[in-house]
Scaffold this motif. Structure first.
Motif, PDB file in Angstrom:
ATOM      1  N   LEU A   1     -25.048  64.879  78.421  1.00  0.00           N
ATOM      2  CA  LEU A   1     -24.557  63.495  78.289  1.00  0.00           C
ATOM      3  C   LEU A   1     -23.459  63.247  79.328  1.00  0.00           C
ATOM      4  O   LEU A   1     -23.456  62.232  80.029  1.00  0.00           O
ATOM      5  N   ASP A   2     -22.527  64.190  79.421  1.00  0.00           N
ATOM      6  CA  ASP A   2     -21.422  64.047  80.382  1.00  0.00           C
ATOM      7  C   ASP A   2     -21.937  64.077  81.816  1.00  0.00           C
ATOM      8  O   ASP A   2     -21.479  63.313  82.671  1.00  0.00           O
ATOM      9  N   ALA A   3     -22.921  64.957  82.054  1.00  0.00           N
ATOM     10  CA  ALA A   3     -23.436  65.095  83.426  1.00  0.00           C
ATOM     11  C   ALA A   3     -24.139  63.812  83.869  1.00  0.00           C
ATOM     12  O   ALA A   3     -24.015  63.384  85.021  1.00  0.00           O
ATOM     13  N   ALA A   4     -24.882  63.192  82.937  1.00  0.00           N
ATOM     14  CA  ALA A   4     -25.599  61.956  83.300  1.00  0.00           C
ATOM     15  C   ALA A   4     -24.599  60.857  83.655  1.00  0.00           C
ATOM     16  O   ALA A   4     -24.769  60.138  84.646  1.00  0.00           O
ATOM     17  N   LEU A   5     -23.542  60.745  82.864  1.00  0.00           N
ATOM     18  CA  LEU A   5     -22.525  59.721  83.162  1.00  0.00           C
ATOM     19  C   LEU A   5     -21.842  60.031  84.498  1.00  0.00           C
ATOM     20  O   LEU A   5     -21.602  59.125  85.303  1.00  0.00           O
ATOM     21  N   ALA A   6     -21.593  61.311  84.741  1.00  0.00           N
ATOM     22  CA  ALA A   6     -20.949  61.692  86.009  1.00  0.00           C
ATOM     23  C   ALA A   6     -21.851  61.331  87.195  1.00  0.00           C
ATOM     24  O   ALA A   6     -21.366  60.859  88.231  1.00  0.00           O
ATOM     25  N   ARG A   7     -23.172  61.511  87.032  1.00  0.00           N
ATOM     26  CA  ARG A   7     -24.094  61.160  88.127  1.00  0.00           C
ATOM     27  C   ARG A   7     -24.075  59.649  88.373  1.00  0.00           C
ATOM     28  O   ARG A   7     -24.100  59.194  89.516  1.00  0.00           O
ATOM     29  N   VAL A   8     -24.007  58.878  87.292  1.00  0.00           N
ATOM     30  CA  VAL A   8     -23.963  57.410  87.440  1.00  0.00           C
ATOM     31  C   VAL A   8     -22.673  57.016  88.148  1.00  0.00           C
ATOM     32  O   VAL A   8     -22.678  56.218  89.105  1.00  0.00           O
ATOM     33  N   ARG A   9     -21.563  57.592  87.711  1.00  0.00           N
ATOM     34  CA  ARG A   9     -20.271  57.239  88.307  1.00  0.00           C
ATOM     35  C   ARG A   9     -20.222  57.661  89.770  1.00  0.00           C
ATOM     36  O   ARG A   9     -19.699  56.939  90.617  1.00  0.00           O
ATOM     37  N   SER A  10     -20.785  58.829  90.051  1.00  0.00           N
ATOM     38  CA  SER A  10     -20.725  59.305  91.433  1.00  0.00           C
ATOM     39  C   SER A  10     -21.573  58.407  92.332  1.00  0.00           C
ATOM     40  O   SER A  10     -21.193  58.103  93.458  1.00  0.00           O
ATOM     41  N   ALA A  11     -22.726  57.933  91.821  1.00  0.00           N
ATOM     42  CA  ALA A  11     -23.587  57.071  92.647  1.00  0.00           C
ATOM     43  C   ALA A  11     -23.024  55.658  92.763  1.00  0.00           C
ATOM     44  O   ALA A  11     -23.040  55.069  93.840  1.00  0.00           O
ATOM     45  N   PHE A  12     -22.522  55.122  91.647  1.00  0.00           N
ATOM     46  CA  PHE A  12     -22.167  53.698  91.628  1.00  0.00           C
ATOM     47  C   PHE A  12     -20.678  53.431  91.845  1.00  0.00           C
ATOM     48  O   PHE A  12     -20.267  52.272  91.917  1.00  0.00           O
ATOM     49  N   GLY A  13     -19.881  54.495  91.936  1.00  0.00           N
ATOM     50  CA  GLY A  13     -18.462  54.336  92.268  1.00  0.00           C
ATOM     51  C   GLY A  13     -17.759  53.324  91.393  1.00  0.00           C
ATOM     52  O   GLY A  13     -17.737  53.476  90.169  1.00  0.00           O
ATOM     53  N   PRO A  14     -17.223  52.252  91.994  1.00  0.00           N
ATOM     54  CA  PRO A  14     -16.382  51.324  91.226  1.00  0.00           C
ATOM     55  C   PRO A  14     -17.152  50.364  90.308  1.00  0.00           C
ATOM     56  O   PRO A  14     -16.530  49.567  89.607  1.00  0.00           O
ATOM     57  N   ALA A  15     -18.466  50.423  90.280  1.00  0.00           N
ATOM     58  CA  ALA A  15     -19.218  49.483  89.417  1.00  0.00           C
ATOM     59  C   ALA A  15     -18.814  49.686  87.963  1.00  0.00           C
ATOM     60  O   ALA A  15     -18.520  50.807  87.542  1.00  0.00           O
ATOM     61  N   ARG A  16     -18.816  48.603  87.207  1.00  0.00           N
ATOM     62  CA  ARG A  16     -18.513  48.729  85.775  1.00  0.00           C
ATOM     63  C   ARG A  16     -19.795  49.120  85.026  1.00  0.00           C
ATOM     64  O   ARG A  16     -20.852  48.519  85.265  1.00  0.00           O
ATOM     65  N   VAL A  17     -19.686  50.116  84.148  1.00  0.00           N
ATOM     66  CA  VAL A  17     -20.866  50.631  83.445  1.00  0.00           C
ATOM     67  C   VAL A  17     -20.875  50.151  81.995  1.00  0.00           C
ATOM     68  O   VAL A  17     -19.908  50.367  81.252  1.00  0.00           O
ATOM     69  N   PHE A  18     -21.964  49.487  81.608  1.00  0.00           N
ATOM     70  CA  PHE A  18     -22.197  49.084  80.218  1.00  0.00           C
ATOM     71  C   PHE A  18     -23.417  49.854  79.726  1.00  0.00           C
ATOM     72  O   PHE A  18     -24.496  49.720  80.298  1.00  0.00           O
ATOM     73  N   TYR A  19     -23.239  50.643  78.684  1.00  0.00           N
ATOM     74  CA  TYR A  19     -24.362  51.402  78.126  1.00  0.00           C
ATOM     75  C   TYR A  19     -25.211  50.469  77.259  1.00  0.00           C
ATOM     76  O   TYR A  19     -24.675  49.748  76.400  1.00  0.00           O
TER      77      TYR A  19
ATOM     78  N   ASP B   1     -35.626  60.433  86.648  1.00  0.00           N
ATOM     79  CA  ASP B   1     -35.633  61.067  87.981  1.00  0.00           C
ATOM     80  C   ASP B   1     -35.239  60.096  89.081  1.00  0.00           C
ATOM     81  O   ASP B   1     -35.447  60.369  90.260  1.00  0.00           O
ATOM     82  N   ALA B   2     -34.706  58.943  88.713  1.00  0.00           N
ATOM     83  CA  ALA B   2     -34.458  57.890  89.707  1.00  0.00           C
ATOM     84  C   ALA B   2     -33.487  58.354  90.786  1.00  0.00           C
ATOM     85  O   ALA B   2     -32.610  59.188  90.546  1.00  0.00           O
ATOM     86  N   ASP B   3     -33.664  57.791  91.976  1.00  0.00           N
ATOM     87  CA  ASP B   3     -32.754  58.066  93.099  1.00  0.00           C
ATOM     88  C   ASP B   3     -31.549  57.133  92.948  1.00  0.00           C
ATOM     89  O   ASP B   3     -31.504  56.039  93.517  1.00  0.00           O
ATOM     90  N   LEU B   4     -30.581  57.561  92.135  1.00  0.00           N
ATOM     91  CA  LEU B   4     -29.440  56.685  91.864  1.00  0.00           C
ATOM     92  C   LEU B   4     -28.665  56.303  93.124  1.00  0.00           C
ATOM     93  O   LEU B   4     -28.316  55.134  93.288  1.00  0.00           O
ATOM     94  N   PRO B   5     -28.376  57.259  94.028  1.00  0.00           N
ATOM     95  CA  PRO B   5     -27.623  56.840  95.218  1.00  0.00           C
ATOM     96  C   PRO B   5     -28.344  55.735  95.992  1.00  0.00           C
ATOM     97  O   PRO B   5     -27.714  54.800  96.480  1.00  0.00           O
TER      98      PRO B   5
END
Ligand SMILES: Cc1ncc(COP(=O)(O)O)c(C=O)c1O
Length: 382
Positions: free
Chosen positions: A27-45, A218-222
């Protein structure tokens, strides 16, 4: 599947089956991948993917907001402390109760049709959902940005809706798009973003561009993030995203025990979980990785069938497994999203327990229901 066989076996022994288990590290790793790809974007689950309060609480503590589509989801988000800028209220047919709860909490509403402008509580914060009229690479029932789908307003209606919102005294903050779920082709996102940026000519700059979710595991988040940021930059807007599946799918596994086997035209392994615990294979033809937690030589192909009296009650078809015997454990992977949240009490089947592995120990985060839980709301007026 991120949990070890021995951890999975321990959970099944301790909590019984069927059982949903989640791995906190993933769970933590998935959020970290989103944050690393999207940087300052605001995340709403997107709460619909898995609304368990423990999972929501962890996300809230990590600074994630919530996208809710029902009064019940809003109540869950409020329960874990979300309000104001951490809350989105969405849906094509919001109820009076949902408008009132959203207004009380200072949520941003996602306007889905022209008529909704007149239904919003006074001085609402609003985004306008755009239907980009695209054919998207996913199951028909998961496509939400097709011209034939019920969601959003047409690109041509956008200037009118933004104007009407402002005239009515609302804070029209920007645009929203969500083209579907489990999208396979990254080009679909590019096409949707292109439809949005074409609207800049008519809207001018905006505060927010919300590009929804829909990313497969498997999406290419970056790659998606690069294009989403470019689209937001066109409007000089802040980027918002609403992932559901991506944040929880891989962390979750459905554990089920073999009840027996049967050989008709095909080889069936009968399990104690089925469509009531994992509806996606039946609803969308979704494929989940199936792992046998017993040893043996992999030989035949098996259909994994649940206990319901429905021919469609299949969790998987044609999977290669060692010969199963009653009591063996099967693990269905990528079941953290739309597994527990789509489970049902059909056949008065109590919903399974849910357990979270924190790296050192198991914690029960939802107890198994009883038949009495299932009929608790029924009355006997005569
Ligand atoms: C508006 C909106 N945002 C976000 C999501 C989350 O989608 P996913 O779980 O595919 O990321 C959905 C799901 O259908 C949705 O309808």
């Amino acid at each position: 599947m991120t949990l070890s066989r021995s951890e999975l076996r321990t959970a099944a022994e301790r909590f019984g089956t069927p059982l949903y288990v989640y791995d906190a590290a993933e769970l933590d790793a998935a959020l970290a991948r989103v944050r690393s790809a999207f940087g300052p974007a605001r995340v709403f689950y997107a709460v619909k993917a898995n609304p368990n309060l423990t999972l929501l609480g962890r996300m809230r503590a990590a600074g994630v907001g919530f996208e809710c589509v029902s009064a019940g989801e809003i109540a869950r988000a409020e329960h874990v402390g979300a309000s104001g800028d951490t809350l989105l209220v969405n849906g094509p047919a919001k109820s009076a109760q949902e408008y009132a709860a959203g207004a009380r909490l200072g949520a941003t509403f996602i306007v889905d049709r022209v008529e909704e402008v007149g239904l919003l509580p006074p001085r609402s914060k609003a985004l306008v959902r755009v239907n980009p009229a695209l054919d998207v690479s996913t199951h028909d029932h998961l496509a939400t940005g097709a011209a034939s789908s019920k969601f959003g307003v047409t690109p041509e209606q956008v200037p009118q809706v933004l104007g009407a919102l402002r005239e009515a005294g609302h804070d029209a903050r920007g645009l929203h798009v969500h083209i579907g779920s489990a999208i396979r082709n990254a080009g679909d996102f590019s096409a949707a973003f292109a439809r949005l940026t074409a609207l800049h000519l008519h809207t001018g700059d905006l505060d927010v561009l919300d590009v929804g979710g829909g990313w497969g595991v498997d999406a290419d988040l970056p790659g998606i993030a690069r294009e989403a940021h470019a689209a937001a930059a066109t409007f000089s807007a802040q980027l918002w995203v609403e992932p559901g599946r991506y944040l929880v799918a891989r962390a979750g596994t459905l554990l089920t025990r073999v009840v027996g086997t049967k050989h008709t035209g095909r080889n069936f392994v009968l399990t104690d979980a089925g469509m009531t615990e994992l509806l996606r294979p039946m609803l969308y033809g979704a494929q989940h990785p199936v792992t046998a937690l017993w040893d043996g030589e992999v030989q035949d192909r098996w259909d994994v069938a649940g206990p319901a009296c429905e021919s469609g009650d299949l969790l998987a078809r044609g999977v290669r497994l060692p010969a199963p015997t009653p009591g063996d454990l099967l693990a269905l992977g990528e079941a953290g999203a739309y597994g527990a949240s789509m489970s049902s009490n059909y056949l008065t089947r109590p919903r399974p327990a849910e357990a979270l592995w924190d790296g050192a120990a198991w914690a029960l985060i939802r107890r198994r229901e009883t038949p009495q839980d299932v009929w608790a709301a029924e009355l006997a007026p005569f």
